[in-house]
Write a protein that holds these residues in place. Structure first.
Motif, PDB file in Angstrom:
ATOM      1  N   ASP A   1      32.442  42.440 101.065  1.00 26.37           N
ATOM      2  CA  ASP A   1      32.155  43.641 101.492  1.00 26.37           C
ATOM      3  C   ASP A   1      30.877  44.199 100.121  1.00 26.37           C
ATOM      4  OD1 ASP A   1      33.360  43.535 104.067  1.00 26.37           O
ATOM      5  OD2 ASP A   1      33.917  46.134 104.069  1.00 26.37           O
ATOM      6  N   GLU A   2      31.264  44.446  99.393  1.00 26.73           N
ATOM      7  CA  GLU A   2      30.832  44.292  98.196  1.00 26.73           C
ATOM      8  C   GLU A   2      30.173  43.462  97.611  1.00 26.73           C
ATOM      9  OE1 GLU A   2      31.839  45.686  93.141  1.00 26.73           O
ATOM     10  OE2 GLU A   2      33.207  46.158  94.633  1.00 26.73           O
ATOM     11  N   LEU A   3      30.857  42.413  97.362  1.00 27.54           N
ATOM     12  CA  LEU A   3      30.370  40.942  97.146  1.00 27.54           C
ATOM     13  C   LEU A   3      29.102  40.765  98.196  1.00 27.54           C
ATOM     14  CD1 LEU A   3      33.111  38.666  96.468  1.00 27.54           C
ATOM     15  CD2 LEU A   3      31.308  39.723  94.832  1.00 27.54           C
ATOM     16  N   ASN A   4      29.021  40.603  99.651  1.00 32.64           N
ATOM     17  CA  ASN A   4      28.053  40.566 100.392  1.00 32.64           C
ATOM     18  C   ASN A   4      26.706  41.573 100.147  1.00 32.64           C
ATOM     19  OD1 ASN A   4      29.183  38.333 101.710  1.00 32.64           O
ATOM     20  ND2 ASN A   4      30.711  39.998 102.848  1.00 32.64           N
ATOM     21  N   ARG A   5      27.199  42.648  99.519  1.00 29.88           N
ATOM     22  CA  ARG A   5      25.758  43.209  99.671  1.00 29.88           C
ATOM     23  C   ARG A   5      25.307  42.787  98.421  1.00 29.88           C
ATOM     24  NH1 ARG A   5      30.139  47.644 101.374  1.00 29.88           N
ATOM     25  NH2 ARG A   5      30.197  48.095  98.740  1.00 29.88           N
ATOM     26  N   ASP A   6      26.239  42.443  97.490  1.00 26.07           N
ATOM     27  CA  ASP A   6      25.166  41.320  95.672  1.00 26.07           C
ATOM     28  C   ASP A   6      24.523  40.399  96.806  1.00 26.07           C
ATOM     29  OD1 ASP A   6      26.889  43.440  94.922  1.00 26.07           O
ATOM     30  OD2 ASP A   6      28.486  42.528  93.984  1.00 26.07           O
ATOM     31  N   ILE A   7      25.369  40.196  97.141  1.00 24.87           N
ATOM     32  CA  ILE A   7      23.568  38.807  97.608  1.00 24.87           C
ATOM     33  C   ILE A   7      23.186  39.373  99.145  1.00 24.87           C
ATOM     34  CG2 ILE A   7      24.162  36.847  99.619  1.00 24.87           C
ATOM     35  CD1 ILE A   7      26.850  36.677  99.203  1.00 24.87           C
TER      36      ILE A   7
ATOM     37  N   GLU B   1      17.275  31.796  87.794  1.00 26.67           N
ATOM     38  CA  GLU B   1      18.761  32.280  87.524  1.00 26.67           C
ATOM     39  C   GLU B   1      19.279  33.018  89.054  1.00 26.67           C
ATOM     40  OE1 GLU B   1      19.988  35.997  85.414  1.00 26.67           O
ATOM     41  OE2 GLU B   1      18.004  35.509  84.605  1.00 26.67           O
ATOM     42  N   LEU B   2      18.236  33.794  90.010  1.00 22.38           N
ATOM     43  CA  LEU B   2      18.629  34.611  91.594  1.00 22.38           C
ATOM     44  C   LEU B   2      19.251  32.935  91.956  1.00 22.38           C
ATOM     45  CD1 LEU B   2      14.793  36.440  92.106  1.00 22.38           C
ATOM     46  CD2 LEU B   2      17.787  36.903  90.801  1.00 22.38           C
ATOM     47  N   ALA B   3      19.164  32.008  91.777  1.00 22.02           N
ATOM     48  CA  ALA B   3      19.819  31.055  92.605  1.00 22.02           C
ATOM     49  C   ALA B   3      21.265  30.899  91.929  1.00 22.02           C
ATOM     50  CB  ALA B   3      18.842  29.692  92.924  1.00 22.02           C
ATOM     51  N   GLN B   4      21.519  30.361  90.739  1.00 18.56           N
ATOM     52  CA  GLN B   4      23.353  30.594  89.852  1.00 18.56           C
ATOM     53  C   GLN B   4      23.252  31.467  90.666  1.00 18.56           C
ATOM     54  OE1 GLN B   4      21.909  30.132  86.212  1.00 18.56           O
ATOM     55  NE2 GLN B   4      21.152  28.181  86.742  1.00 18.56           N
ATOM     56  N   ASN B   5      22.692  32.899  90.599  1.00 19.78           N
ATOM     57  CA  ASN B   5      23.803  34.102  91.255  1.00 19.78           C
ATOM     58  C   ASN B   5      24.098  34.239  92.612  1.00 19.78           C
ATOM     59  OD1 ASN B   5      23.511  34.878  88.004  1.00 19.78           O
ATOM     60  ND2 ASN B   5      21.687  36.308  88.592  1.00 19.78           N
ATOM     61  N   ILE B   6      23.383  33.552  93.451  1.00 23.71           N
ATOM     62  CA  ILE B   6      23.902  33.955  94.393  1.00 23.71           C
ATOM     63  C   ILE B   6      24.478  32.809  94.957  1.00 23.71           C
ATOM     64  CG2 ILE B   6      22.823  32.434  97.366  1.00 23.71           C
ATOM     65  CD1 ILE B   6      20.141  34.144  96.278  1.00 23.71           C
ATOM     66  N   GLU B   7      24.786  31.724  94.602  1.00 25.05           N
ATOM     67  CA  GLU B   7      26.005  30.329  95.020  1.00 25.05           C
ATOM     68  C   GLU B   7      27.131  31.468  93.813  1.00 25.05           C
ATOM     69  OE1 GLU B   7      27.382  27.165  96.203  1.00 25.05           O
ATOM     70  OE2 GLU B   7      25.346  27.927  96.048  1.00 25.05           O
ATOM     71  N   LYS B   8      26.611  31.452  92.887  1.00 26.54           N
ATOM     72  CA  LYS B   8      28.245  32.207  92.379  1.00 26.54           C
ATOM     73  C   LYS B   8      28.859  33.461  93.553  1.00 26.54           C
ATOM     74  CE  LYS B   8      27.285  31.180  87.310  1.00 26.54           C
ATOM     75  NZ  LYS B   8      27.073  32.119  85.793  1.00 26.54           N
ATOM     76  N   LEU B   9      28.094  33.785  93.615  1.00 21.79           N
ATOM     77  CA  LEU B   9      28.264  35.363  94.659  1.00 21.79           C
ATOM     78  C   LEU B   9      28.685  34.649  95.876  1.00 21.79           C
ATOM     79  CD1 LEU B   9      25.974  37.894  94.056  1.00 21.79           C
ATOM     80  CD2 LEU B   9      27.937  38.007  93.459  1.00 21.79           C
ATOM     81  N   ARG B  10      28.706  33.126  96.275  1.00 18.85           N
ATOM     82  CA  ARG B  10      29.248  32.786  96.930  1.00 18.85           C
ATOM     83  C   ARG B  10      29.749  32.279  97.596  1.00 18.85           C
ATOM     84  NH1 ARG B  10      23.270  30.293  99.698  1.00 18.85           N
ATOM     85  NH2 ARG B  10      22.546  32.488 100.836  1.00 18.85           N
ATOM     86  N   LEU B  11      30.509  31.824  95.672  1.00 16.25           N
ATOM     87  CA  LEU B  11      31.837  31.347  96.121  1.00 16.25           C
ATOM     88  C   LEU B  11      32.708  32.200  95.824  1.00 16.25           C
ATOM     89  CD1 LEU B  11      31.095  28.441  93.550  1.00 16.25           C
ATOM     90  CD2 LEU B  11      31.261  27.961  95.382  1.00 16.25           C
ATOM     91  N   GLU B  12      32.868  32.912  94.918  1.00 22.13           N
ATOM     92  CA  GLU B  12      33.603  33.679  94.975  1.00 22.13           C
ATOM     93  C   GLU B  12      33.907  34.704  96.219  1.00 22.13           C
ATOM     94  OE1 GLU B  12      34.983  35.929  92.425  1.00 22.13           O
ATOM     95  OE2 GLU B  12      34.183  34.515  91.399  1.00 22.13           O
ATOM     96  N   VAL B  13      32.575  34.917  97.777  1.00 21.32           N
ATOM     97  CA  VAL B  13      32.682  35.303  98.976  1.00 21.32           C
ATOM     98  C   VAL B  13      33.584  34.597  99.280  1.00 21.32           C
ATOM     99  CG1 VAL B  13      32.139  35.949 101.074  1.00 21.32           C
ATOM    100  CG2 VAL B  13      30.696  36.745  99.199  1.00 21.32           C
TER     101      VAL B  13
END
Length: 604
Positions: A402-408, A443-455
């Motif tokens: 849930d926390e990662l989804n909010r960050d995404i 930079e945002l695209a890379q962050n989103i990709e990293k967060l999605r991998l974490e999710v």
């Protein structure tokens, strides 16, 4: 209050003492003292109300401080405790007490504006009015006293002149009867007597005029001026009495106006108290602290009088059936779970270990940790929370997802905002350079990709905990995007050495030795066992492919018989017919136990 003399009393009989004569002068002074006492009473009441407002403000401040003192601190452990109905009711009580304090502030404000302020202004006006009335009274009293003095002076002069005229007349008559006195002396005495008589007549006329004037002034004083002044003083005093009575009424009304709101606050506190649900709180405690482990089974009797017997391993079962499968490896020092059909070998040291130590070992044992999983860098525990009990681990993983989804979502919102800004810059170049936001978008695209991998990584662990993964052999494919490339042979070796029928792992990562047991030992023991009785039924929630030895394949929705419950290892033994039986993951089936069946157990 001393009642003022009535007009008929003041001016009825001549013998009645007046307020301005020496006999009645003290009454005027008494009225002055009485009106001053009335002002003092009014000021005393103002002081009382002012102190009451200060008490209300102090009480409200103390209530607010008390409510603030017991409010839960943000981002603290106390805030988590307020999920229970009892603590939520207490929080509602604190909030209502804050509103309750506000009503006491309203009481203070209304009393200050409607009573203290109004009466303070009225007292100032009252003092000015009283001063004016008594000034007029003193002035009238001085005037009548002046007239009285003039009358007395005129009277004394008239009396003196009359006496001198009588003496002059007597002297003239004496001189006129004396033959030895000359005629000139007699004439002089006669003229002196006539002069004195004339002066007496003039004094008489003046006295008469002064007396008439005094009587007129005295009548005007006692029948007009003084009654009017007394009437004004009486009206002033009555207004003061009425005003203090109205203020007392306002004093009560100010309190009465806030009673409905205070009643609502108390009703809300009562409502919050009635919302306390002990069953719900108890269930929340169970959900918060349940580990997901089943209670330990019965401890087997250890007969030290009998020689040690070797326990048959699954390899003997495989050899006896001639399926050609490789022999499993398990270590003599391993504390992990073995195959469902295999009894654990006990070394002499383990056999002599006290039962209490073995029980404590079970109660303090940690959940299984996959050899793939890495620890958090600098963290206190594994990244996948595998050091927690299953249920606690599931909750932590869900919170992390849930926390990662909010960050995404935050990153997506920023990306959308920058995209709109870039479109505006493209359409209106004078507003800004569109290329200036490209770096931030990248930079945002890379962050989103990293967060999605974490999710994906945490969702995979969460799915594994919830038992929703169909088979263990799909794990490497699912985790391929979550980890850096590894040596397949090393991974497979680690997995095969510690893999149970459903693909789970044991904790041991130490060196393991192979132990081969002749097939005949296990066959003899297994063939002697009688078929287990049915203790209930179960329904398959998911499809399970039983690819490992000792397991059985089931289809979603299929009904089967339960012949052995989960003993804490996550497996339930079921039977389809007389020839087909085996183990399936407990999380894949919904069990309906027969309470009357022998060996049936109930867990919380």
């Amino acid at each position: 209050m001393v009642s003022l003399p009535h007009r008929s009393v003041l001016h009825g009989a001549v013998s009645a003492p007046c307020l301005c004569c020496p006999k009645g002068k003290d009454q005027f002074d008494n009225l002055e003292k009485h009106t001053q006492w009335g002002i003092d009473v009014l000021e005393k009441y103002i002081k009382f109300v002012k102190e009451r407002t200060e008490i209300e403000l102090s009480y409200a401040k103390q209530l607010r401080n008390l409510s603030k003192k017991y409010q839960p601190k943000k981002n603290s452990k106390e805030e988590e405790e307020y999920r229970y109905t009892s603590t939520r009711a207490f929080l509602a009580t604190l909030n209502e007490m804050n509103d309750y304090a506000g009503q006491h502030e309203v009481i203070s404000e209304n009393m200050t504006s409607l009573i203290t302020g109004e009466l303070t202004r009225y007292v100032q006006e009252l003092k000015q009015e009283r001063k004016s009335h008594f000034h007029d009274g003193r002035k009238a009293q001085q005037h009548i006293e002046t007239c009285w003095k003039q009358l007395e002076a005129s009277k004394r002069r008239f009396e003196r002149d009359c006496k001198e005229a009588d003496r002059a007349q007597q002297y003239f008559e004496k001189m006129d009867a004396d033959i030895n006195v000359t005629k000139a002396d007699v004439e002089k005495a006669r003229q002196q007597a006539q002069l004195r008589h004339q002066m007496a007549e003039d004094s008489k006329a003046e006295y008469s005029s002064t007396l008439q004037k005094f009587n007129s002034e005295q009548h005007e004083h006692y029948y007009t001026h003084i009654p009017n002044i007394f009437q004004k003083i009486q009206e002033m005093e009555e207004r003061r009495i009425v005003r203090i009575g109205e203020s007392m009424k306002t004093f009560a009304e100010v309190d009465r106006q806030v009673i409905p709101i205070i009643g609502k606050c108390l009703d809300e506190i009562t409502k919050a108290a009635e919302s306390v649900d002990h069953k719900n709180d108890s269930q929340m405690v169970i959900e918060a602290f349940k580990s997901g482990f089943e209670p330990p089974g019965d401890i087997e009797f250890e007969d030290f009088t009998q020689p040690m017997k070797r326990t048959v391993s699954e390899s003997s079962l495989s050899n006896s059936r001639g399926d050609g499968k490789s022999e499993p490896k398990f270590g003599g020092k391993s504390k992990g779970k073995l195959w469902p059909f295999i009894k654990k070998n006990k070394s002499p040291k383990q056999q002599k270990e006290p039962l209490s130590h073995r029980f404590n070992e079970f109660m303090t044992s940690k959940p299984k940790i996959h050899c793939f999983r890495s620890l958090k860098r600098g963290g206190a525990g594994p990244e996948d929370f595998s050091n927690l009990p299953p249920e606690q681990r599931r909750k932590k993983l869900q919170q992390k997802v849930d926390e990662l989804n909010r960050d995404i979502q935050k990153e997506l919102d920023q990306r959308d905002a920058l995209t709109k800004m870039k479109d505006v810059y493209i359409k209106n170049p004078q507003m800004g350079d569109a290329a200036s936001v490209d770096n931030r978008l990248s930079e945002l695209a890379q962050n989103i990709e990293k967060l999605r991998l974490e999710v994906q990584k945490f969702e995979g662990w969460l799915a594994e905990v919830e038992g929703r993964l169909p088979a263990r052999n799909e794990q490497p494919r699912r985790q391929s995007g979550m980890y850096e490339p590894q040596n397949p042979s090393a991974v497979n070796s680690c997995a095969q050495d510690r893999e149970s029928p459903d693909g789970s792992y044991t904790e041991e990562q130490s060196q393991e030795t192979e132990m081969k047991v002749p097939a005949t030992d296990f066959d003899d023991e297994f063939d002697d066992e009688e078929p287990l009785p049915t203790i209930g039924t179960c329904k398959a929630l998911y499809t399970f492919e039983g690819q490992n030895e000792g397991t059985i394949s089931v289809a979603e929705g299929e009904m089967l018989y339960v012949i052995e419950e989960d003993k804490g290892d996550g497996w339930t033994r079921i039977r389809r017919n007389e020839d087909e039986e085996g183990y399936v993951p407990t999380s894949y089936v919904e069990v309906y136990l027969d309470k009357n069946a022998k060996g049936a157990m109930t867990y919380i």
